[in-house]
Scaffold this motif. Structure first.
Motif, PDB file in Angstrom:
ATOM      1  N   ILE A   1       0.063   3.489 -17.060  1.00 40.60           N
ATOM      2  CA  ILE A   1       1.066   2.669 -16.374  1.00 40.60           C
ATOM      3  C   ILE A   1       0.792   2.644 -14.873  1.00 40.60           C
ATOM      4  CG2 ILE A   1       3.524   2.547 -15.780  1.00 40.60           C
ATOM      5  CD1 ILE A   1       4.060   3.659 -18.637  1.00 40.60           C
ATOM      6  N   ARG A   2       0.439   3.792 -14.316  1.00 40.57           N
ATOM      7  CA  ARG A   2       0.122   3.865 -12.892  1.00 40.57           C
ATOM      8  C   ARG A   2      -1.071   2.970 -12.546  1.00 40.57           C
ATOM      9  NH1 ARG A   2      -3.170   8.711 -10.932  1.00 40.57           N
ATOM     10  NH2 ARG A   2      -4.599   7.433 -12.119  1.00 40.57           N
ATOM     11  N   ASP A   3      -2.114   3.053 -13.355  1.00 37.84           N
ATOM     12  CA  ASP A   3      -3.299   2.238 -13.091  1.00 37.84           C
ATOM     13  C   ASP A   3      -3.004   0.746 -13.197  1.00 37.84           C
ATOM     14  OD1 ASP A   3      -4.722   4.544 -12.657  1.00 37.84           O
ATOM     15  OD2 ASP A   3      -5.716   4.530 -14.613  1.00 37.84           O
ATOM     16  N   PHE A   4      -2.206   0.369 -14.186  1.00 36.32           N
ATOM     17  CA  PHE A   4      -1.838  -1.035 -14.344  1.00 36.32           C
ATOM     18  C   PHE A   4      -1.025  -1.515 -13.144  1.00 36.32           C
ATOM     19  CE2 PHE A   4       1.311  -4.188 -15.745  1.00 36.32           C
ATOM     20  CZ  PHE A   4       0.455  -5.215 -16.074  1.00 36.32           C
ATOM     21  N   LEU A   5      -0.020  -0.729 -12.734  1.00 38.43           N
ATOM     22  CA  LEU A   5       0.808  -1.126 -11.605  1.00 38.43           C
ATOM     23  C   LEU A   5      -0.001  -1.144 -10.308  1.00 38.43           C
ATOM     24  CD1 LEU A   5       4.169   0.674 -12.386  1.00 38.43           C
ATOM     25  CD2 LEU A   5       3.660  -1.767 -12.529  1.00 38.43           C
ATOM     26  N   ASN A   6      -0.910  -0.199 -10.153  1.00 35.34           N
ATOM     27  CA  ASN A   6      -1.783  -0.207  -8.970  1.00 35.34           C
ATOM     28  C   ASN A   6      -2.617  -1.475  -8.939  1.00 35.34           C
ATOM     29  OD1 ASN A   6      -0.884   2.211  -7.934  1.00 35.34           O
ATOM     30  ND2 ASN A   6      -2.610   3.391  -8.723  1.00 35.34           N
ATOM     31  N   LEU A   7      -3.158  -1.855 -10.080  1.00 36.41           N
ATOM     32  CA  LEU A   7      -3.973  -3.067 -10.165  1.00 36.41           C
ATOM     33  C   LEU A   7      -3.163  -4.300  -9.796  1.00 36.41           C
ATOM     34  CD1 LEU A   7      -6.767  -4.195 -11.030  1.00 36.41           C
ATOM     35  CD2 LEU A   7      -5.776  -4.492 -13.304  1.00 36.41           C
ATOM     36  N   VAL A   8      -1.956  -4.388 -10.335  1.00 38.16           N
ATOM     37  CA  VAL A   8      -1.107  -5.545 -10.054  1.00 38.16           C
ATOM     38  C   VAL A   8      -0.687  -5.560  -8.593  1.00 38.16           C
ATOM     39  CG1 VAL A   8       1.154  -6.573 -10.544  1.00 38.16           C
ATOM     40  CG2 VAL A   8      -0.290  -5.789 -12.421  1.00 38.16           C
ATOM     41  N   LEU A   9      -0.217  -4.426  -8.079  1.00 33.90           N
ATOM     42  CA  LEU A   9       0.255  -4.377  -6.699  1.00 33.90           C
ATOM     43  C   LEU A   9      -0.863  -4.609  -5.692  1.00 33.90           C
ATOM     44  CD1 LEU A   9       2.796  -1.429  -6.914  1.00 33.90           C
ATOM     45  CD2 LEU A   9       3.327  -3.861  -6.608  1.00 33.90           C
ATOM     46  N   LEU A  10      -2.028  -4.015  -5.960  1.00 36.36           N
ATOM     47  CA  LEU A  10      -3.135  -4.176  -5.019  1.00 36.36           C
ATOM     48  C   LEU A  10      -3.750  -5.574  -5.069  1.00 36.36           C
ATOM     49  CD1 LEU A  10      -4.859  -0.679  -5.276  1.00 36.36           C
ATOM     50  CD2 LEU A  10      -3.444  -1.582  -3.416  1.00 36.36           C
ATOM     51  N   SER A  11      -3.513  -6.294  -6.145  1.00 38.20           N
ATOM     52  CA  SER A  11      -4.017  -7.669  -6.191  1.00 38.20           C
ATOM     53  C   SER A  11      -3.225  -8.577  -5.245  1.00 38.20           C
ATOM     54  CB  SER A  11      -3.966  -8.216  -7.620  1.00 38.20           C
ATOM     55  OG  SER A  11      -2.626  -8.408  -8.021  1.00 38.20           O
ATOM     56  N   PHE A  12      -1.988  -8.179  -4.916  1.00 43.52           N
ATOM     57  CA  PHE A  12      -1.185  -8.940  -3.976  1.00 43.52           C
ATOM     58  C   PHE A  12      -1.406  -8.524  -2.534  1.00 43.52           C
ATOM     59  CE2 PHE A  12       1.498  -9.391  -7.827  1.00 43.52           C
ATOM     60  CZ  PHE A  12       1.424 -10.771  -7.925  1.00 43.52           C
ATOM     61  N   ALA A  13      -2.026  -7.352  -2.345  1.00 44.36           N
ATOM     62  CA  ALA A  13      -2.216  -6.844  -0.970  1.00 44.36           C
ATOM     63  C   ALA A  13      -3.392  -7.492  -0.291  1.00 44.36           C
ATOM     64  CB  ALA A  13      -2.406  -5.340  -1.015  1.00 44.36           C
TER      65      ALA A  13
ATOM     66  N   LEU B   1       0.833  -1.206   0.000  1.00 41.66           N
ATOM     67  CA  LEU B   1       0.000   0.000   0.000  1.00 41.66           C
ATOM     68  C   LEU B   1       0.867   1.254   0.000  1.00 41.66           C
ATOM     69  CD1 LEU B   1      -2.836  -1.029   2.465  1.00 41.66           C
ATOM     70  CD2 LEU B   1      -2.934  -0.920  -0.024  1.00 41.66           C
ATOM     71  N   ASN B   2       1.980   1.211   0.722  1.00 40.26           N
ATOM     72  CA  ASN B   2       2.902   2.349   0.708  1.00 40.26           C
ATOM     73  C   ASN B   2       3.568   2.512  -0.655  1.00 40.26           C
ATOM     74  OD1 ASN B   2       2.398   3.138   3.338  1.00 40.26           O
ATOM     75  ND2 ASN B   2       3.989   1.802   4.174  1.00 40.26           N
ATOM     76  N   VAL B   3       3.874   1.407  -1.298  1.00 41.38           N
ATOM     77  CA  VAL B   3       4.452   1.471  -2.648  1.00 41.38           C
ATOM     78  C   VAL B   3       3.450   2.103  -3.606  1.00 41.38           C
ATOM     79  CG1 VAL B   3       5.232   0.072  -4.606  1.00 41.38           C
ATOM     80  CG2 VAL B   3       6.028  -0.463  -2.301  1.00 41.38           C
ATOM     81  N   VAL B   4       2.192   1.730  -3.490  1.00 43.19           N
ATOM     82  CA  VAL B   4       1.145   2.307  -4.335  1.00 43.19           C
ATOM     83  C   VAL B   4       1.008   3.800  -4.071  1.00 43.19           C
ATOM     84  CG1 VAL B   4      -1.358   2.328  -4.727  1.00 43.19           C
ATOM     85  CG2 VAL B   4      -0.115   0.158  -4.665  1.00 43.19           C
ATOM     86  N   ARG B   5       1.053   4.199  -2.809  1.00 43.54           N
ATOM     87  CA  ARG B   5       0.961   5.625  -2.481  1.00 43.54           C
ATOM     88  C   ARG B   5       2.130   6.415  -3.053  1.00 43.54           C
ATOM     89  NH1 ARG B   5      -0.597   4.043   3.359  1.00 43.54           N
ATOM     90  NH2 ARG B   5      -2.855   3.960   3.196  1.00 43.54           N
ATOM     91  N   VAL B   6       3.336   5.867  -2.937  1.00 47.25           N
ATOM     92  CA  VAL B   6       4.520   6.547  -3.484  1.00 47.25           C
ATOM     93  C   VAL B   6       4.427   6.633  -5.003  1.00 47.25           C
ATOM     94  CG1 VAL B   6       7.020   6.330  -3.801  1.00 47.25           C
ATOM     95  CG2 VAL B   6       6.022   5.997  -1.544  1.00 47.25           C
ATOM     96  N   LEU B   7       4.006   5.547  -5.636  1.00 46.61           N
ATOM     97  CA  LEU B   7       3.838   5.536  -7.088  1.00 46.61           C
ATOM     98  C   LEU B   7       2.825   6.586  -7.530  1.00 46.61           C
ATOM     99  CD1 LEU B   7       4.323   4.118  -9.853  1.00 46.61           C
ATOM    100  CD2 LEU B   7       2.396   2.653  -9.260  1.00 46.61           C
ATOM    101  N   ASN B   8       1.691   6.653  -6.831  1.00 45.53           N
ATOM    102  CA  ASN B   8       0.675   7.648  -7.172  1.00 45.53           C
ATOM    103  C   ASN B   8       1.199   9.071  -6.986  1.00 45.53           C
ATOM    104  OD1 ASN B   8      -1.210   5.709  -7.849  1.00 45.53           O
ATOM    105  ND2 ASN B   8      -2.125   5.681  -5.822  1.00 45.53           N
ATOM    106  N   PHE B   9       1.952   9.292  -5.919  1.00 44.88           N
ATOM    107  CA  PHE B   9       2.517  10.619  -5.685  1.00 44.88           C
ATOM    108  C   PHE B   9       3.513  10.992  -6.777  1.00 44.88           C
ATOM    109  CE2 PHE B   9       5.919  13.272  -3.949  1.00 44.88           C
ATOM    110  CZ  PHE B   9       5.184  14.426  -3.667  1.00 44.88           C
ATOM    111  N   LEU B  10       4.368  10.058  -7.171  1.00 38.77           N
ATOM    112  CA  LEU B  10       5.354  10.352  -8.217  1.00 38.77           C
ATOM    113  C   LEU B  10       4.687  10.666  -9.550  1.00 38.77           C
ATOM    114  CD1 LEU B  10       8.152   7.745  -7.442  1.00 38.77           C
ATOM    115  CD2 LEU B  10       8.214  10.218  -7.084  1.00 38.77           C
TER     116      LEU B  10
END
Length: 95
Positions: free
Chosen positions: A83-95, A5-14
């Motif tokens: 790219i952000r949406d795709f990575l969020n989807l992938v990362l959040l599927s593991f959370a 979740l922190n990785v997703v937040r940092v990615l969204n901020f960047l």
């Protein structure tokens, strides 16, 4: 998992930060401002790695070379969001 979740937040901020810088760069280009200033140089340094590949790809098509407006910042922003949406989807599927 709080780490993902922190990785997703940092990615969204960047992505938000880079998008804001791209928009600022596009807006500044409309005004007669010295292109050698520190702020303009900072904007170029931060956004050129994102916008330049899109610009070079668009340059391969004749119709985009003849347009009076550079659409590469807009397309770069759309790609960043995709790219952000795709990575969020992938990362959040593991959370």
């Amino acid at each position: 998992m709080p780490f993902l979740l922190n990785v997703v937040r940092v990615l969204n901020f960047l992505v938000y930060l880079i998008t804001t810088l791209i928009v600022l760069r596009a807006l500044v280009s409309w005004f007669p401002v010295s292109q050698s200033g520190k702020f303009i140089s900072f904007l170029d340094t931060m956004t050129e790695p994102v916008v330049s590949p899109v610009r070079s790809l668009l340059y391969k098509f004749k119709f985009t070379r003849e347009l009076p407006v550079d659409f590469s910042p807009v397309i770069a922003i759309f790609l960043l969001f995709a790219i952000r949406d795709f990575l969020n989807l992938v990362l959040l599927s593991f959370a």
